[in-house]
Scaffold this motif. Structure first.
Motif, PDB file in Angstrom:
ATOM      1  N   GLY A 204       0.770  -1.128   0.038  1.00 25.33           N
ATOM      2  CA  GLY A 204      -0.010   0.059   0.140  1.00 25.33           C
ATOM      3  C   GLY A 204       0.781   1.250   0.016  1.00 25.33           C
ATOM      4  N   ARG A 205       1.975   1.263   0.934  1.00 28.02           N
ATOM      5  CA  ARG A 205       2.965   2.397   0.972  1.00 28.02           C
ATOM      6  C   ARG A 205       3.364   2.742  -0.318  1.00 28.02           C
ATOM      7  N   ALA A 206       3.797   1.568  -1.322  1.00 33.47           N
ATOM      8  CA  ALA A 206       4.412   1.603  -2.407  1.00 33.47           C
ATOM      9  C   ALA A 206       3.472   2.436  -3.449  1.00 33.47           C
ATOM     10  N   GLN A 207       2.256   2.104  -3.478  1.00 31.19           N
ATOM     11  CA  GLN A 207       1.173   2.593  -4.280  1.00 31.19           C
ATOM     12  C   GLN A 207       1.081   4.319  -3.912  1.00 31.19           C
ATOM     13  N   ASN A 208       1.161   4.314  -2.843  1.00 29.33           N
ATOM     14  CA  ASN A 208       1.061   5.890  -2.308  1.00 29.33           C
ATOM     15  C   ASN A 208       2.221   6.823  -2.713  1.00 29.33           C
ATOM     16  N   ARG A 209       3.265   6.128  -2.855  1.00 28.84           N
ATOM     17  CA  ARG A 209       4.590   7.118  -3.180  1.00 28.84           C
ATOM     18  C   ARG A 209       4.419   7.107  -4.885  1.00 28.84           C
TER      19      ARG A 209
END
Length: 220
Positions: A204-209
């Motif tokens: 999820g964090r990777a998608q937000n970056r």
């Protein structure tokens, strides 16, 4: 009566556009083009505007309004349809997604291909993609360009805000150096705002970056 029937023709042609479709190379599906949608909406709005005019021949005025509205709505939709098709072609295999929201086109550039960890230096991979983007943007000069950088929620909020601004600026600088007029660019840092996935997981964090480029038709 003849005059009324003659005016029905452009309205009928505009409404018939609702059956037009375009091919989406990502999904291999037919989809209604924005030209058709814009023309249909424009026709409806124009018809209502024409019908509300006072005086005689309200039917004629409604038909004229519908035809003019269809032309205006279809023109913007067609312009963005062509731009979207070229961008989809250029972005195939780059890792950059292209999506459509009404008359706006959104390019989503995930952090995994844009920047190394904790860096504002563009990767060679995204440089190649941005080169394709700039080629299209230079051809379609009546499009405003919003560039917004985003981060995940890891770390200090103030740091993430600054990092997102610098990354968006790096993308904007590349486009400007490649010939896109700088006054078309609206560059912002979104920091941790507007996550597209949960920050509770690494995926999820990777998608937000990410850096998003949103193309908006200049209707002025």
């Amino acid at each position: 009566m003849k005059k009324t029937m003659w005016m029905v023709l452009p309205l009928s042609a505009a409404i018939a556009l609702a059956g037009c479709s375009t091919y989406n190379p990502y999904t291999n599906e037919q989809q209604t083009s924005s030209l058709a949608k814009g023309a249909g909406i424009g026709a409806a709005v124009g018809a209502v505007a024409g019908a509300t005019k006072s005086g005689h021949h309200r039917t004629d005025k409604a038909l004229i309004g519908a035809a003019l509205g269809a032309a205006a709505g279809g023109g913007i939709g067609y312009y963005m349809d062509r731009q979207e098709a070229q961008l989809r072609q250029k972005m195939q295999g780059t890792g950059v997604s292209v999506s459509r929201v009404g008359d706006q086109i959104v390019l989503n550039m995930p952090g995994s291909i844009t920047f190394a960890s904790d860096s504002t230096q563009l990767t060679p991979q995204i440089n190649n993609a941005l080169s394709g983007v700039s080629q299209v943007l230079k051809e379609y000069g009546d499009t405003n360009i919003n560039i917004i950088g985003y981060t995940d929620s890891t770390g200090a909020e103030s740091y993430n805000q600054r990092l997102s601004q610098q990354r968006a600026q790096a993308v904007g600088n590349y486009l400007a150096q490649d010939g896109v007029a700088y006054n078309r660019l609206n560059i912002q840092g979104g920091g941790e705002q507007n996550p597209v996935a949960s920050n509770a997981t690494e995926s999820g964090r990777a998608q937000n970056r990410r850096v998003e480029i949103t193309l908006v038709p200049n209707q002025g």
